[in-house]
Structures are given as C-alpha cells and as structure tokens.
Motif scaffolding. Sequence first.
Motif, PDB file in Angstrom:
ATOM      1  N   SER A 191     -10.336 -37.924 -28.009  1.00  0.00           N
ATOM      2  CA  SER A 191     -10.734 -39.292 -27.690  1.00  0.00           C
ATOM      3  C   SER A 191     -11.986 -39.703 -28.439  1.00  0.00           C
ATOM      4  O   SER A 191     -12.220 -40.871 -28.659  1.00  0.00           O
ATOM      5  CB  SER A 191     -10.959 -39.430 -26.192  1.00  0.00           C
ATOM      6  OG  SER A 191     -11.662 -38.311 -25.736  1.00  0.00           O
ATOM      7  N   HIS A 247      -6.636 -49.908 -21.937  1.00  0.00           N
ATOM      8  CA  HIS A 247      -7.584 -48.959 -22.532  1.00  0.00           C
ATOM      9  C   HIS A 247      -7.184 -47.513 -22.230  1.00  0.00           C
ATOM     10  O   HIS A 247      -7.137 -46.657 -23.112  1.00  0.00           O
ATOM     11  CB  HIS A 247      -8.978 -49.256 -21.963  1.00  0.00           C
ATOM     12  CG  HIS A 247     -10.086 -48.568 -22.688  1.00  0.00           C
ATOM     13  ND1 HIS A 247     -10.375 -47.229 -22.524  1.00  0.00           N
ATOM     14  CD2 HIS A 247     -10.976 -49.022 -23.604  1.00  0.00           C
ATOM     15  CE1 HIS A 247     -11.392 -46.900 -23.289  1.00  0.00           C
ATOM     16  NE2 HIS A 247     -11.779 -47.959 -23.951  1.00  0.00           N
ATOM     17  N   SER A 248      -6.885 -47.261 -20.948  1.00  0.00           N
ATOM     18  CA  SER A 248      -6.564 -45.874 -20.581  1.00  0.00           C
ATOM     19  C   SER A 248      -5.260 -45.416 -21.206  1.00  0.00           C
ATOM     20  O   SER A 248      -5.111 -44.272 -21.609  1.00  0.00           O
ATOM     21  CB  SER A 248      -6.507 -45.722 -19.060  1.00  0.00           C
ATOM     22  OG  SER A 248      -5.476 -46.512 -18.536  1.00  0.00           O
ATOM     23  N   THR A 292      -6.016 -44.423 -24.879  1.00  0.00           N
ATOM     24  CA  THR A 292      -6.658 -43.116 -25.071  1.00  0.00           C
ATOM     25  C   THR A 292      -5.693 -41.984 -24.731  1.00  0.00           C
ATOM     26  O   THR A 292      -5.671 -40.953 -25.400  1.00  0.00           O
ATOM     27  CB  THR A 292      -7.925 -42.964 -24.201  1.00  0.00           C
ATOM     28  OG1 THR A 292      -7.656 -43.484 -22.907  1.00  0.00           O
ATOM     29  CG2 THR A 292      -9.095 -43.674 -24.807  1.00  0.00           C
ATOM     30  N   ARG A 293      -4.881 -42.202 -23.715  1.00  0.00           N
ATOM     31  CA  ARG A 293      -3.912 -41.169 -23.354  1.00  0.00           C
ATOM     32  C   ARG A 293      -2.905 -40.960 -24.474  1.00  0.00           C
ATOM     33  O   ARG A 293      -2.549 -39.839 -24.828  1.00  0.00           O
ATOM     34  CB  ARG A 293      -3.199 -41.599 -22.064  1.00  0.00           C
ATOM     35  CG  ARG A 293      -2.520 -40.479 -21.359  1.00  0.00           C
ATOM     36  CD  ARG A 293      -3.496 -39.601 -20.606  1.00  0.00           C
ATOM     37  NE  ARG A 293      -2.816 -38.422 -20.097  1.00  0.00           N
ATOM     38  CZ  ARG A 293      -2.685 -37.284 -20.772  1.00  0.00           C
ATOM     39  NH1 ARG A 293      -3.182 -37.163 -21.973  1.00  0.00           N
ATOM     40  NH2 ARG A 293      -2.062 -36.270 -20.237  1.00  0.00           N
ATOM     41  N   LEU A 294      -2.439 -42.080 -25.065  1.00  0.00           N
ATOM     42  CA  LEU A 294      -1.463 -41.974 -26.147  1.00  0.00           C
ATOM     43  C   LEU A 294      -2.117 -41.399 -27.397  1.00  0.00           C
ATOM     44  O   LEU A 294      -1.458 -40.730 -28.187  1.00  0.00           O
ATOM     45  CB  LEU A 294      -0.835 -43.346 -26.437  1.00  0.00           C
ATOM     46  CG  LEU A 294       0.172 -43.787 -25.374  1.00  0.00           C
ATOM     47  CD1 LEU A 294       0.530 -45.252 -25.515  1.00  0.00           C
ATOM     48  CD2 LEU A 294       1.435 -42.942 -25.466  1.00  0.00           C
ATOM     49  N   SER A 314      -4.354 -39.039 -27.311  1.00  0.00           N
ATOM     50  CA  SER A 314      -4.292 -37.592 -27.065  1.00  0.00           C
ATOM     51  C   SER A 314      -2.952 -37.029 -27.486  1.00  0.00           C
ATOM     52  O   SER A 314      -2.863 -35.978 -28.106  1.00  0.00           O
ATOM     53  CB  SER A 314      -4.463 -37.304 -25.573  1.00  0.00           C
ATOM     54  OG  SER A 314      -5.767 -37.089 -25.255  1.00  0.00           O
ATOM     55  N   LEU A 358       2.620 -45.613 -17.256  1.00  0.00           N
ATOM     56  CA  LEU A 358       1.773 -45.651 -16.073  1.00  0.00           C
ATOM     57  C   LEU A 358       0.354 -46.048 -16.476  1.00  0.00           C
ATOM     58  O   LEU A 358      -0.105 -45.756 -17.557  1.00  0.00           O
ATOM     59  CB  LEU A 358       1.749 -44.269 -15.405  1.00  0.00           C
ATOM     60  CG  LEU A 358       3.120 -43.752 -14.987  1.00  0.00           C
ATOM     61  CD1 LEU A 358       2.985 -42.327 -14.483  1.00  0.00           C
ATOM     62  CD2 LEU A 358       3.709 -44.633 -13.910  1.00  0.00           C
ATOM     63  N   HIS A 359      -0.322 -46.712 -15.548  1.00  0.00           N
ATOM     64  CA  HIS A 359      -1.666 -47.207 -15.886  1.00  0.00           C
ATOM     65  C   HIS A 359      -2.753 -46.203 -15.583  1.00  0.00           C
ATOM     66  O   HIS A 359      -2.594 -45.364 -14.735  1.00  0.00           O
ATOM     67  CB  HIS A 359      -1.936 -48.498 -15.129  1.00  0.00           C
ATOM     68  CG  HIS A 359      -1.030 -49.601 -15.603  1.00  0.00           C
ATOM     69  ND1 HIS A 359      -1.319 -50.363 -16.706  1.00  0.00           N
ATOM     70  CD2 HIS A 359       0.166 -50.031 -15.160  1.00  0.00           C
ATOM     71  CE1 HIS A 359      -0.337 -51.237 -16.903  1.00  0.00           C
ATOM     72  NE2 HIS A 359       0.572 -51.064 -15.993  1.00  0.00           N
ATOM     73  N   GLU A 364     -10.284 -40.934 -18.082  1.00  0.00           N
ATOM     74  CA  GLU A 364      -8.834 -41.033 -18.073  1.00  0.00           C
ATOM     75  C   GLU A 364      -8.245 -39.748 -18.614  1.00  0.00           C
ATOM     76  O   GLU A 364      -8.029 -39.619 -19.803  1.00  0.00           O
ATOM     77  CB  GLU A 364      -8.406 -42.189 -18.973  1.00  0.00           C
ATOM     78  CG  GLU A 364      -9.215 -43.446 -18.764  1.00  0.00           C
ATOM     79  CD  GLU A 364     -10.303 -43.657 -19.827  1.00  0.00           C
ATOM     80  OE1 GLU A 364     -11.042 -44.632 -19.684  1.00  0.00           O
ATOM     81  OE2 GLU A 364     -10.401 -42.852 -20.766  1.00  0.00           O
ATOM     82  N   ILE A 408       1.685 -40.026 -18.602  1.00  0.00           N
ATOM     83  CA  ILE A 408       1.667 -41.275 -19.371  1.00  0.00           C
ATOM     84  C   ILE A 408       2.794 -42.178 -18.938  1.00  0.00           C
ATOM     85  O   ILE A 408       2.658 -43.378 -18.852  1.00  0.00           O
ATOM     86  CB  ILE A 408       1.834 -41.011 -20.882  1.00  0.00           C
ATOM     87  CG1 ILE A 408       1.058 -39.804 -21.313  1.00  0.00           C
ATOM     88  CG2 ILE A 408       1.377 -42.226 -21.648  1.00  0.00           C
ATOM     89  CD1 ILE A 408       1.202 -39.533 -22.778  1.00  0.00           C
TER      90      ILE A 408
END
Lengths: 195, 441
Positions: A6, A25-26, A29-31, A33, A194-195, B66, B71
């Motif tokens: 990140s 935003h979350s 960042t998750r994607l 990763s 998912l959020h 987060e 996901i």
Amino acid sequence: MGSRASSLLREEDIEEIKKETGFSHSQITRLYSRFHSLDKGENGALSREDFQRIPELAINPLGDRIINAFFPEGEDQANFRGFMRTLAHFRPVEDNEKNKDLTSGEPLNSRTNKLLFAFRLYDLDRDDKISRDELLQVLRMMVGVNISDEQLGSIADRTIQEADTNGDMCISFSEFIKVLEKVDVEQKMSIRFLH
Amino acid sequence: MESYLFPFDSLICMLLGISFTVWFTLLLVFIIVPAIFGVSFGIRRLYMKSLIKLFEWATLRMDNGETLKRIIAKEPVSLEQEIQDMRRGGAEPEFDMSDIFYFCRRGVESIVDDEVTKRFTAEELESWNLLTRSNYNFHHISTRLTALWGVGVLIRYGFLLPLRVTLAFTGVGLLVVLTSIVGLFPNGRMKNYLSDKVHLMCYRICVRALTAIITYHDSENKPKNGGICVANHTSPIDVIILASDGCYAMVGQVHGGLMGVIQRAMVKACPHIWFERSEVKDRHLVAKRLSDHVADKSKLPILIFPEGTCINNTSVMMFKKGSFEIGCTVYPVAIKYDPRFGDAFWNSSKFGMVNYLLHMMSSWAIVCSVWYLPPMSRMEGEDAVQFANRVKAAIARKGGLADLLWDGGLKRGKVKEVFKEEQQKLYSKVLVGSSEDGSSS
C-alpha cells in the motif's frame, strides 16, 4: 522484507482511480494488494503469465480471452490503472448511486459498457464485428472437443441469423445489444465488491 | 602502554570466563537437562503469556486500516443453474450469446480473489506482532511502538538468536554422535530402547532451540508400530514437532552435506527409509519399501506428509494417494501454528533453507497445537483417492483449516488441462441437453 504494497500507491493516484472507476478508497488499496501479490516479477505490471498462474482462471474455458481483455491493443504489460479500469466494468450498477463523483460520460460499469466488454470477448480481431469464424472459435473454446464441427457450425449460423439485421453475416455491437436486451446484464456481469 | 592494558586484559578474561560459565550452567540446568528427561519448567509458557499481553497492548495502539476483509463475495452458483436461469425467458435457443457472461464473471472473480494462490504465501495477520517481516498494511506506528520494536530486535537478535543457534548445534551434534554410538549395539530391545531415548532427547533440545511451545491433544491416539502417520505440511519443523513427542521412522530423499551426515547417523540407530533420487520416481519401489516396513511390527510408524509440499497452514491441499494405497492403519495428525508469534511457513520459492531457519530462530516463538486423530482404515469399496480425501477432511476439520481439492504442486507447476476439459464438457452437456428438451417440447 514483507510487501509494503500500500505504501507504493500514492494518494493522488488513488483519488484519480476513484474518479475514473468509482471504487472506494479501501477497495482500491485492497485491490492494489491483490495486484501486487499477482505481480511475481515485482515490476509494477502484470504479464499474461502472471494471470495464467491463477489455477481457477487457467481452467476457465474462456480464460485466455478474459486475460486478453486486461491488455490494451498490442501491449504485453498491464499496469495498475489498466487493471482497475477493466475491473471497474464489473462493479454493480447500484453502487453508482453512492458515488456521484465520476468523470463526465458513461461510467465504466454501465449496462452498455458491460455489454461492450462481453462483445470484445467474441470480437477476436477487434474490428467491431463478430464474424462467423470468430463466433465459431469462441464456441470451440467453450465446448472443447465435445461437439462436432457440423453441429457447432449450425449453432453459429443460427445465432448469426437471429442477430443479424443488416444482412452482412456479422454481428455488430448494436445488433449484439438488441439480441441481449431482455437479459439482466447488470446482474450477470457484476461482482459483489465488499466495502 | 602495555602495563596499563595488562591488568585490564586479565580482568576482561576473567569476566568473560565467568560469564561463559554462568551462561553455560544456566543453559544446562534450564534447557538441556529438562530436555533429556522430558520435563519442563514452564519458562516458555510464561514467555508466551507475556508476549500475548504485549501484542494485545500493541493492537490497541495501532490503526489497522483496511486490511483483512475479503474483497468480494462470491456466489457459488453452478454452471447449469446459471445457464438455465438465463434461458427462462421466451423460446429456448440452443446457444445464447449471453452464455459467456457466466465464464466471464467467474474468470474475473478468480482474478480478484482465488482460493489457491494465497495458500503459498505467508498468512496475513490481523494485528502486528512487532516483526518487520509481517508489517505490510499497517500504517501509523507510534514512536512508543517503534521503540518497543527496537527493543524486540535487540532481544531477538542479541539474546535469543545466539542462544537458539547454540542449542541447535548441540541438539544436532548430540543426535549424530549418540545415534552412531547406539548403532554399535547389537540389534534387540536394548538398542531400540536406547534409540528411542536418544532420538527423543535430541528432538526435545531442537524444540527448545526454536522456543517451540507445543500443545499435544488426544495423546491416546498416538501412532503405533505398523501404521503410517500422516499430517498436514507447513514447514520442515513439523518433523521436529512430531518427533519430540513420539518415535517415528522418517521417509525422505538421501541428501548430501550435513543432512546426509545426519541421515546416515540416524539410520544406524533405527530403520528410517531414505530413498536415492533415482528410486523416488519408481512408485512401485517406493510402495514396496513402505509396505515392507509397516509389515514388520517391530519397526516404528512411518511419518509422511501427503501434500508433498509446504502449504501456509490456512488450508489442507490434495493428499497424494501413494501412502493410502498401502493398506495399513493411518493415524492422521493435524498441526496448526499460531501465526502471532512467528510464521512457520517455508516459502521455498522465496527463501532458502538457511534464510528460513534464521527467520525461525529470530521470531518470538513457534506456538502450535497438535491433534492426534483416531486411526482410520480404508473402508470396503473405497479407493485410495476417496480414502485420502476422507483423511484430509478429518484433518482439516480438526485443525480449523480449509479443505481444498487443489494440488499443492500448483505452487510451482501449471494446472492440468483435464480440469479445463471438465468445464468444457459440463457446458457442452448444457448445450446439447437443452436441444433435446427443445425438440421434445
């Protein structure tokens, strides 16, 4: 050292991607990763091999066509922006209600753009028409060796016959849209992020 | 000049001498002697409890941000169901252009989140455990926490690591020397007794060399002679963990170097099964040697890891059927590591053995639970693959791991074409099947 994924993504980039794709935003960042973990060569871009390393994708009959959708014309590397842009097609349409902060023009996950994504899976040579040959090739990918050439050929002929309205023996994008007007594209081509 | 240094010199020598003696005595009393007798002062458990308190305190002070949520939410809809759903409207064409939507969506879902690739990298933690190597998505680390991390580094590298390395060398050295000595005895009960004791003692020293805190459950199910013990594989340390609580016959390839020395010494004391590299390919030879071993009830149970490769301890992957074809009792064992104290998973594509051992010895501790499951045998009408899957499901359930059908070999190799062909066959059935329905209606 562990992957500080990140920290390689700057806030300005995240904001731009947010505007362009509508992801939160979350989610971005998750994607990121995920992108980073797929990028075995650690060069900030994904190659076709990186995608093929995913077993569930490798056994998907249309796996190669889907992988192709992530690579712009003639390129061999997919960067994170391109990755997100392609994934954005699969955002559910309802999510647009929550995030009005999008660039002008149609959002990437509109019904039309989802259909365009599917159309491009069929359109192998990217000439904006699905010819009989292309349809046959894609059908062959989906059924493997289990259906004979003649049967497959008649399936292709029938499909083109039903869709083709201007008699050029090819399916254009507008004809494609017409054929699928009753199908719930928004639901079938959406992934529940998912959020 | 020298006259100034001389008294200093002897003072330093004296101090060094004293500290060495003290240190060594402590080592002997608190670590090696208990290892020999198999008792424990409980120092390690105390250490573990204090670490837990420390991590809890650290978690409160950090912003996790987060990190660990999934996901996407996948809907497990089958191919047939989806296609039928789409055909419900109007006349039933044989093929519909919307059929690709299913494959398309599944494909992109697997790009975003798949079940397999994440099993071959270290498990992500929910909160930071003050090790740099597990710090990925954690931001905003306060100065207090950084100071704590610094102290942690000093303790781990300055005190724990040298201690552990000394113990490791002691343990391995004793193993080689003592098994060679036992090997000089004539075969018989005395030799077996001594061999058991020697193996257990040395493995216990190695356990302390890793500061491994192991909880064994259901020891009444421990493997007996003439059986095969199967367990899920996370790291080479699994062997040490199991072998410090019971005596097993090891199976493996003959290595050169230090490993080879250890192997040759061990086999002098009791029969282990070491294969030459060429013999490994010959499945019948392997099966024969294993069956011969289990047929001899005086020989120890064989320890095998059917996954064939190290997985990251969040799941159990496909068990190779070889060990399940032999037809003897199988004793399943589930091993679950607690990742907060140190990650035991060996990512062999990223780290070599030495690097891995260094990581192990500079973590806080290795904490794990071992469950001995009741013995299982192949049932009537069950083939080796079904038996293997049944054992795998039992191990996964007990250890709280995901039960996957995927082959651990996918870590390095490509998936077999046959799985894609299965998907294609399924779809063809839907196509051809619907045309038969259409013609009859």
